[in-house]
Design a protein around this motif. Structure first.
Motif, short mmCIF file in Angstrom:
data_model
loop_
_atom_site.label_atom_id
_atom_site.label_comp_id
_atom_site.label_asym_id
_atom_site.label_seq_id
_atom_site.Cartn_x
_atom_site.Cartn_y
_atom_site.Cartn_z
N ARG A 193 -42.67 16.04 -16.40
CA ARG A 193 -41.84 14.66 -15.95
C ARG A 193 -40.40 14.88 -15.37
NH1 ARG A 193 -39.93 10.00 -19.79
NH2 ARG A 193 -38.68 8.75 -18.06
N VAL A 249 -34.83 12.25 -25.32
CA VAL A 249 -35.37 12.08 -23.90
C VAL A 249 -35.24 10.84 -23.36
CG1 VAL A 249 -37.32 12.71 -22.63
CG2 VAL A 249 -37.04 14.12 -24.53
N THR A 299 -40.46 5.49 -21.68
CA THR A 299 -41.01 6.32 -22.54
C THR A 299 -40.23 6.83 -23.52
OG1 THR A 299 -42.60 6.95 -20.61
CG2 THR A 299 -42.85 8.09 -22.66
N TYR A 323 -40.53 8.56 -27.97
CA TYR A 323 -41.17 9.17 -28.82
C TYR A 323 -41.49 8.27 -30.00
CZ TYR A 323 -43.16 12.86 -31.72
OH TYR A 323 -44.09 13.74 -32.59
N GLN A 347 -43.09 15.48 -21.08
CA GLN A 347 -41.92 15.33 -20.49
C GLN A 347 -41.18 16.44 -19.74
OE1 GLN A 347 -40.93 12.08 -20.97
NE2 GLN A 347 -43.00 11.91 -22.04
N CYS A 356 -36.59 15.03 -29.16
CA CYS A 356 -37.76 14.22 -28.55
C CYS A 356 -37.08 12.69 -28.56
CB CYS A 356 -39.03 14.21 -29.34
SG CYS A 356 -39.86 15.62 -29.20
#
Length: 579
Positions: A527, A424, A346, A348, A524, A421
């Motif tokens: 998560r 991450v 995943t 951004y 996130q 971001c």
């Protein structure tokens, strides 16, 4: 530490770890394979000099003991009969948390000095017992043990406290860095327990470390280690002051502003950033105090706001200078999803940034958080001035930002939040489930890194120089990010959630973000909370002592859970390293 020796090979051959004939302008191996020869650099590189403090045999033994975990995990979750006690927990903790991915060039001073000091102490010393307690606590989290099963780490914790009290009664022991490290280890134990017990951490060990700061030894080999340990004590107090929006402890404030502070940790970029962070903490504390003074008159408040804006600009320039001075290979490298890394990770806006190590990535996020705080103060103070009553007869002029200035501030906020971001995926990869020991050997877990790029990629040659922290093997890179990558992104994400909801200018920061970005940050954070098994707060929390339930998937419930968890994390980690 700095290494000014000759390169010996071109940058490309160093990256490929092959021999090089050092031909100019391009070496023969690169010409033969049609590769872009990276050339030869005289820039200094940083090396991990743990071997100066701990013998190679000791480090080898720790790694061999720690390998037991991986051999057992290869076939699944290790059996409880095989992996029990400090004989496994301590090597696991030292290898994965204090060893891999650490470099003295960016050291905060605790983990990087832990192995040499631990191996030099008797088994019943305060430091040995404190490390045993922390290791057992951390290892129990990886093994999904219930909080009620505290005997393996509570016993050494109690023994460590008793042993430390005895040591503190002896003046010669109070001066030793091993004693301060023992206090810091107990402080880490308390902070971890507070986070997982959903309570506020007690400050006793943190204050104990601060009280030892003026009397720590500065001689012989211990003096070098003591220098790093002092740096970590300063760092934790600055981080705590930032979290609590308060001024620093007098011991730290006087030490940071003393003439010899610049030589506290020579050549260490983390230490330099902390000295700037101290100014950020003091400015934030003054800003919050100033806004709370109801009796302040309009002219007086306006004068104070102008002073805050000026000081914020000066500190921000120091942060910009810091960023210009860091080595080039420490700068984030932007990768594209589907092209440079798996779409299963995943990202951004389909992009992510990679770094040589978690240490360096976290340093950049701390730098970004400092700048975000300064921008929040600047925007908040400017808005406060614009709302004050105007004195038309006196020709009163307000500090109202132009459209261009407002756009620049909003753009800077957006850019800094975007960068956090984009970091991450580097920390989390494609992980979505609760962490377990089998993660270290799970081939399905992927992280974006330099090792996914082809050896001839020009981006590697330009950044991946002869540097120990950038030369981790693919397996070592994977294991050190599995070990503490998720924990390193907990604070940045919780900081963002707290920042955008803060009463003192936070909502102005939130207004600068693009549509959906705040929701992505919440997702996130939930998560990563699942990965590190944080007990869910509010109505989603389970009974104390039980494993945490899965976090809610309903969007509204997730928003509420994220806000509660962010506050819970900051409350428990209020005295921990990081903002």
């Amino acid at each position: 530490m700095p290494n000014y020796g000759r390169s010996g090979r071109c940058l490309t051959c160093k990256r490929r770890r092959v021999k090089c004939d050092e031909a100019r302008p391009a070496c023969s191996p690169c010409r033969r394979l049609g590769l872009d020869c990276g050339g030869y650099t005289k820039d200094y590189a940083f090396r991990d000099e743990s071997h100066r403090f701990a013998s190679a045999a000791t480090l080898k033994t720790l790694k061999e003991q720690g390998a037991l975990v991986h051999r057992s995990a290869a076939a699944g979750e290790p059996s409880r009969s095989l992996l029990t006690g400090a004989d496994v927990a301590v090597p696991f903790f030292l290898v994965h948390y204090a060893g891999m991915g650490r470099s003295l060039a960016v050291a905060r001073g605790f983990y990087e000095t832990l192995i040499p000091m631990y191996t030099s102490q008797p088994h019943d010393s305060p430091l040995s017992l404190a490390v045993s307690a922390v290791a057992a606590r951390v290892f129990s989290l990886w093994r999904h043990e219930d909080a009620a099963q505290v005997e393996p780490h509570l016993a050494p914790y109690t023994q460590a406290v008793a042993s430390l009290r005895s040591a503190l009664e002896r003046p010669e022991d109070r001066r030793r860095p091993a004693t301060t490290l023992a206090v810091l280890a107990l402080h880490l134990y308390e902070s971890i327990s507070a986070v997982y017990d959903a309570r506020q951490a007690t400050p006793v060990h943190h204050h104990g470390a601060l009280s030892l700061l003026p009397i720590a030894a500065l001689d012989s080999l211990d003096g070098l280690i003591s220098t790093y340990v002092k740096g970590f004590v300063l760092h934790t107090e600055i981080s705590s002051a930032l979290r609590q929006k308060r001024s620093m402890h007098p011991n730290v404030y006087s030490y940071v502003n003393s003439p010899h502070t610049s030589s506290l940790v020579p050549g260490n970029f983390s230490s330099t950033l902390d000295s700037i962070g101290a100014s950020v903490a003091e400015l934030q504390a003054d800003y919050v105090r100033g806004l709370s003074r109801r009796h302040a008159s309009g002219p007086l408040l306006e004068q104070q706001c102008r002073a805050w804006i000026t000081e914020a600009g000066q500190i921000d320039e120091l942060l910009r200078a810091w960023a210009r001075d860091v080595p080039d290979h420490w700068r984030p490298l932007r990768l594209t999803s589907g092209q440079d890394f798996s779409p299963s990770i995943t990202a951004y806006r389909s992009a992510c940034d990679i770094y040589p190590s978690c240490q360096i990535a976290t340093l950049w996020n701390l730098w970004r958080f400092h700048r975000l705080l300064l921008l929040k103060i600047t925007v908040g103070a400017t808005q406060r001035i614009s709302t004050l009553p105007r004195d038309e007869s006196a020709g009163d002029e307000r500090l109202v930002p132009t459209t261009m200035e407002s756009a620049i501030q909003a753009g800077s906020i957006q850019e800094l939040v975007d960068s956090i971001c984009h970091s991450v995926p580097f920390y989390l990869g494609n992980r979505t489930k609760q962490s377990s020991l089998s993660d270290f050997t799970d081939p399905e877990i992927l992280f974006p890194s330099y090792h996914l790029l082809t050896p001839g990629d020009a981006r590697i040659a330009a950044r991946h120089q002869d540097c120990d922290d950038a030369a981790l093997s693919g397996d070592e890179q994977h294991r050190h990010i599995v070990a503490y990558g998720a924990w390193h992104i907990v604070s940045p994400l919780s900081n963002l959630l707290t920042l955008v909801s803060d009463d003192h200018g936070g909502r102005l920061v939130a207004s600068c973000l693009r549509l959906g970005q705040q929701e992505w940050i919440r997702e996130q954070f939930l998560r990563v909370s699942t990965l590190v098994r944080l007990p869910a707060a509010g109505p989603f929390g389970g009974e104390k002592g039980r494993s945490p339930p899965l976090l809610p998937v309903d969007p509204k419930s997730a928003d509420s859970a994220a806000e509660s968890l962010a506050k819970q994390v900051r409350k428990g980690a209020i005295f921990m390293s990081g903002p």
